[in-house]
Motif scaffolding. Sequence first.
Motif, PDB file in Angstrom:
ATOM      1  N   ALA A 200      -5.370  10.797   7.905  1.00 10.11           N
ATOM      2  CA  ALA A 200      -4.879  11.780   7.252  1.00 10.11           C
ATOM      3  C   ALA A 200      -3.249  11.887   7.488  1.00 10.11           C
ATOM      4  O   ALA A 200      -2.922  11.972   8.656  1.00 10.11           O
ATOM      5  CB  ALA A 200      -5.344  13.468   7.267  1.00 10.11           C
ATOM      6  N   ARG A 201      -2.351  11.986   6.412  1.00  9.64           N
ATOM      7  CA  ARG A 201      -0.879  11.891   6.581  1.00  9.64           C
ATOM      8  C   ARG A 201      -0.570  13.410   6.453  1.00  9.64           C
ATOM      9  O   ARG A 201      -0.992  13.965   5.301  1.00  9.64           O
ATOM     10  CB  ARG A 201      -0.276  10.978   5.846  1.00  9.64           C
ATOM     11  N   PRO A 202       0.317  13.646   7.136  1.00 15.35           N
ATOM     12  CA  PRO A 202       0.902  15.071   6.758  1.00 15.35           C
ATOM     13  C   PRO A 202       1.397  15.526   5.474  1.00 15.35           C
ATOM     14  O   PRO A 202       1.001  16.465   4.896  1.00 15.35           O
ATOM     15  CB  PRO A 202       1.958  15.483   7.711  1.00 15.35           C
ATOM     16  N   VAL A 203       2.056  14.374   4.964  1.00 19.14           N
ATOM     17  CA  VAL A 203       2.613  14.624   3.568  1.00 19.14           C
ATOM     18  C   VAL A 203       2.287  13.375   2.492  1.00 19.14           C
ATOM     19  O   VAL A 203       2.950  12.462   2.814  1.00 19.14           O
ATOM     20  CB  VAL A 203       4.005  14.646   3.490  1.00 19.14           C
ATOM     21  N   PRO A 204       0.963  13.581   2.040  1.00 16.61           N
ATOM     22  CA  PRO A 204       0.479  12.316   1.314  1.00 16.61           C
ATOM     23  C   PRO A 204       1.592  12.009   0.067  1.00 16.61           C
ATOM     24  O   PRO A 204       2.306  12.958  -0.720  1.00 16.61           O
ATOM     25  CB  PRO A 204      -0.942  12.731   0.592  1.00 16.61           C
ATOM     26  N   GLU A 205       1.877  10.794   0.035  1.00 21.08           N
ATOM     27  CA  GLU A 205       2.875  10.353  -1.146  1.00 21.08           C
ATOM     28  C   GLU A 205       2.312  10.425  -2.179  1.00 21.08           C
ATOM     29  O   GLU A 205       1.186   9.966  -2.747  1.00 21.08           O
ATOM     30  CB  GLU A 205       3.192   8.878  -0.617  1.00 21.08           C
ATOM     31  N   PRO A 206       2.879  10.959  -3.371  1.00 17.05           N
ATOM     32  CA  PRO A 206       2.433  10.972  -4.694  1.00 17.05           C
ATOM     33  C   PRO A 206       2.228   9.615  -5.141  1.00 17.05           C
ATOM     34  O   PRO A 206       2.975   8.529  -4.946  1.00 17.05           O
ATOM     35  CB  PRO A 206       3.504  11.823  -5.472  1.00 17.05           C
ATOM     36  N   ARG A 207       1.015   9.406  -5.611  1.00 14.65           N
ATOM     37  CA  ARG A 207       0.894   7.844  -6.321  1.00 14.65           C
ATOM     38  C   ARG A 207       0.455   8.041  -7.715  1.00 14.65           C
ATOM     39  O   ARG A 207      -0.464   8.428  -8.231  1.00 14.65           O
ATOM     40  CB  ARG A 207      -0.367   7.717  -5.494  1.00 14.65           C
ATOM     41  N   GLY A 208       1.372   7.244  -8.751  1.00 16.20           N
ATOM     42  CA  GLY A 208       0.927   6.990  -9.884  1.00 16.20           C
ATOM     43  C   GLY A 208       0.396   5.899 -10.282  1.00 16.20           C
ATOM     44  O   GLY A 208      -0.010   5.635 -11.403  1.00 16.20           O
ATOM     45  N   SER A 209       0.377   5.031  -9.341  1.00 16.75           N
ATOM     46  CA  SER A 209      -0.436   3.448  -9.307  1.00 16.75           C
ATOM     47  C   SER A 209      -1.061   3.042  -8.462  1.00 16.75           C
ATOM     48  O   SER A 209      -1.127   3.632  -7.402  1.00 16.75           O
ATOM     49  CB  SER A 209       0.692   2.499 -10.166  1.00 16.75           C
ATOM     50  N   SER A 210      -1.754   1.994  -8.494  1.00 18.44           N
ATOM     51  CA  SER A 210      -2.654   1.324  -7.418  1.00 18.44           C
ATOM     52  C   SER A 210      -2.510   0.064  -7.171  1.00 18.44           C
ATOM     53  O   SER A 210      -2.002  -0.671  -8.323  1.00 18.44           O
ATOM     54  CB  SER A 210      -4.074   1.887  -7.702  1.00 18.44           C
ATOM     55  N   THR A 211      -2.776  -0.683  -6.333  1.00 19.59           N
ATOM     56  CA  THR A 211      -2.764  -2.162  -6.082  1.00 19.59           C
ATOM     57  C   THR A 211      -4.106  -2.790  -6.550  1.00 19.59           C
ATOM     58  O   THR A 211      -4.295  -3.880  -6.416  1.00 19.59           O
ATOM     59  CB  THR A 211      -2.638  -2.560  -4.775  1.00 19.59           C
ATOM     60  N   ALA A 212      -5.075  -1.911  -6.951  1.00 14.32           N
ATOM     61  CA  ALA A 212      -6.570  -2.426  -7.215  1.00 14.32           C
ATOM     62  C   ALA A 212      -6.560  -3.527  -8.198  1.00 14.32           C
ATOM     63  O   ALA A 212      -7.189  -4.411  -8.144  1.00 14.32           O
ATOM     64  CB  ALA A 212      -7.471  -1.215  -7.650  1.00 14.32           C
ATOM     65  N   ALA A 213      -5.710  -3.203  -9.327  1.00 15.27           N
ATOM     66  CA  ALA A 213      -5.729  -4.342 -10.250  1.00 15.27           C
ATOM     67  C   ALA A 213      -5.410  -5.432  -9.949  1.00 15.27           C
ATOM     68  O   ALA A 213      -5.767  -6.551 -10.374  1.00 15.27           O
ATOM     69  CB  ALA A 213      -5.098  -3.628 -11.618  1.00 15.27           C
ATOM     70  N   ALA A 214      -4.174  -5.408  -8.986  1.00 13.42           N
ATOM     71  CA  ALA A 214      -3.696  -6.677  -8.613  1.00 13.42           C
ATOM     72  C   ALA A 214      -4.590  -7.695  -7.824  1.00 13.42           C
ATOM     73  O   ALA A 214      -4.665  -8.693  -7.748  1.00 13.42           O
ATOM     74  CB  ALA A 214      -2.507  -6.515  -7.917  1.00 13.42           C
ATOM     75  N   ARG A 215      -5.327  -6.625  -6.846  1.00 14.75           N
ATOM     76  CA  ARG A 215      -6.513  -7.245  -5.959  1.00 14.75           C
ATOM     77  C   ARG A 215      -7.569  -7.922  -6.946  1.00 14.75           C
ATOM     78  O   ARG A 215      -7.905  -8.841  -6.487  1.00 14.75           O
ATOM     79  CB  ARG A 215      -7.080  -6.373  -5.001  1.00 14.75           C
ATOM     80  N   ALA A 216      -8.064  -7.306  -8.054  1.00 16.28           N
ATOM     81  CA  ALA A 216      -9.115  -8.001  -8.947  1.00 16.28           C
ATOM     82  C   ALA A 216      -8.495  -9.214  -9.530  1.00 16.28           C
ATOM     83  O   ALA A 216      -9.308 -10.129  -9.638  1.00 16.28           O
ATOM     84  CB  ALA A 216      -9.457  -6.788  -9.855  1.00 16.28           C
ATOM     85  N   TRP A 217      -7.032  -8.975  -9.822  1.00 13.75           N
ATOM     86  CA  TRP A 217      -6.675 -10.270 -10.524  1.00 13.75           C
ATOM     87  C   TRP A 217      -6.663 -11.229  -9.528  1.00 13.75           C
ATOM     88  O   TRP A 217      -7.091 -12.524  -9.810  1.00 13.75           O
ATOM     89  CB  TRP A 217      -5.208  -9.886 -11.012  1.00 13.75           C
ATOM     90  N   ALA A 218      -6.251 -11.203  -8.249  1.00 12.91           N
ATOM     91  CA  ALA A 218      -5.938 -12.315  -7.337  1.00 12.91           C
ATOM     92  C   ALA A 218      -7.645 -12.694  -6.912  1.00 12.91           C
ATOM     93  O   ALA A 218      -7.753 -13.948  -6.628  1.00 12.91           O
ATOM     94  CB  ALA A 218      -5.557 -11.686  -5.877  1.00 12.91           C
ATOM     95  N   LEU A 219      -8.646 -12.032  -6.931  1.00 12.46           N
ATOM     96  CA  LEU A 219      -9.933 -12.458  -6.428  1.00 12.46           C
ATOM     97  C   LEU A 219     -10.452 -13.582  -7.605  1.00 12.46           C
ATOM     98  O   LEU A 219     -11.208 -14.473  -7.251  1.00 12.46           O
ATOM     99  CB  LEU A 219     -10.800 -11.293  -6.667  1.00 12.46           C
ATOM    100  N   GLU A 220     -10.032 -13.243  -8.745  1.00  6.53           N
ATOM    101  CA  GLU A 220     -10.245 -14.413 -10.002  1.00  6.53           C
ATOM    102  C   GLU A 220      -9.518 -15.592  -9.637  1.00  6.53           C
ATOM    103  O   GLU A 220      -9.825 -16.660 -10.435  1.00  6.53           O
ATOM    104  CB  GLU A 220     -10.151 -13.956 -11.139  1.00  6.53           C
ATOM    105  N   ARG A 221      -8.460 -15.794  -8.724  1.00  3.19           N
ATOM    106  CA  ARG A 221      -7.661 -16.904  -8.849  1.00  3.19           C
ATOM    107  C   ARG A 221      -7.847 -17.538  -7.306  1.00  3.19           C
ATOM    108  O   ARG A 221      -6.431 -17.687  -6.826  1.00  3.19           O
ATOM    109  CB  ARG A 221      -6.207 -16.514  -9.222  1.00  3.19           C
ATOM    110  N   LEU A 222      -8.534 -17.102  -6.533  1.00  2.73           N
ATOM    111  CA  LEU A 222      -8.549 -17.511  -5.038  1.00  2.73           C
ATOM    112  C   LEU A 222      -8.057 -18.836  -4.887  1.00  2.73           C
ATOM    113  O   LEU A 222      -7.679 -19.579  -3.866  1.00  2.73           O
ATOM    114  CB  LEU A 222      -9.705 -17.176  -4.260  1.00  2.73           C
ATOM    115  N   ASP A 223      -8.308 -19.801  -5.702  1.00  5.07           N
ATOM    116  CA  ASP A 223      -8.498 -21.250  -5.523  1.00  5.07           C
ATOM    117  C   ASP A 223      -6.978 -21.811  -6.013  1.00  5.07           C
ATOM    118  O   ASP A 223      -6.804 -22.829  -6.056  1.00  5.07           O
ATOM    119  CB  ASP A 223      -9.407 -22.217  -6.540  1.00  5.07           C
TER     120      ASP A 223
END
Length: 314
Positions: A200-223
């Motif tokens: 836990a961080r004392p002051v969580p940083e507000p987050r309007g987006s995520s890196t999940a979509a970029a990770r999913a995109w990369a997994l389709e292009r590992l080659d």
Amino acid sequence: MAVVVREGVQPMELGLVHQLFGGAWSPGGEPLYEVVSCAVEPGPVVTAADFAVVVAHGLDVLEDAGTVVVPAAPAVDEVRPGDGPVPAALVAARERGARIASICTAAFVLAEAGLLEGRRATTHWLSCERFAARFPGVRVDAAVLYADEGDVLTSAGEAAGIDLCLHMIRRDHGAAVAGDVARRTVVPPHREGGQAQFIARPVPEPRGSSTAAARAWALERLDRPVTLAELAGRASMSVRTFTRRFREETGVSPQAWLAGQRVERARRLLEETDLPVEAVAARAGFGTAASLRAHLQAAVGVAPTAYRATFRGR
């Protein structure tokens, strides 16, 4: 495999060892592990919950165990880990050649027995500072979900025990068997990052987006080559912001995450196909057999041909 049940044991940790290792089967349908619980004295053992478990065996079963797992007993691990005959029994088992593993704060027991001296180890992030102060000869890594020193392994909080068990199954019998166990247990076969993402961080940083979509995109292009700028662009972030956010969400850098995903892809291809090593390297995104060899050697300690012989040549 022997599971040491101590007074105050966490029921989840005790159960997950039996669930995961007991659910590992060969392609022919044979169990790959015999999992046996043991205690200092056979009989009822009080758990950390409002019930006891009945353990049929004493510590003598460690004499025949190839692997010994010690789940946490959080009420006593940091207070009196050296009490009783358990540490001595673990040392004797290690001297006979057994592999020793701990879940969560049971790392205190292994350290008290001297099994972690001069080695890298982890435990629950809440206990890492106290662990490091008590055992200065142990290299504490508070960021990882588990630490593998070959014959001695430690894991972080109790859910990280799942990661450790799947890692051990993967090391023993390959990614396909571990993946099958994970699917039937409905857990990810390999979690990204380390336990730093759960602190836990004392002051969580507000987050309007995520890196999940970029990770999913990369997994389709590992080659293919995947650049940091491309990943950041998929998330509509600057490279600096994306790198920071990625580490917050996964516990590792984008480059380390990509390398880990490519190693996992290569392991599956080596286990499940007869592709030449050069083709495996290309499909996993390493480009050359030499690059694959270096990354696989760093990750699992063997070359691609030796890895394939172990898990496909049986």
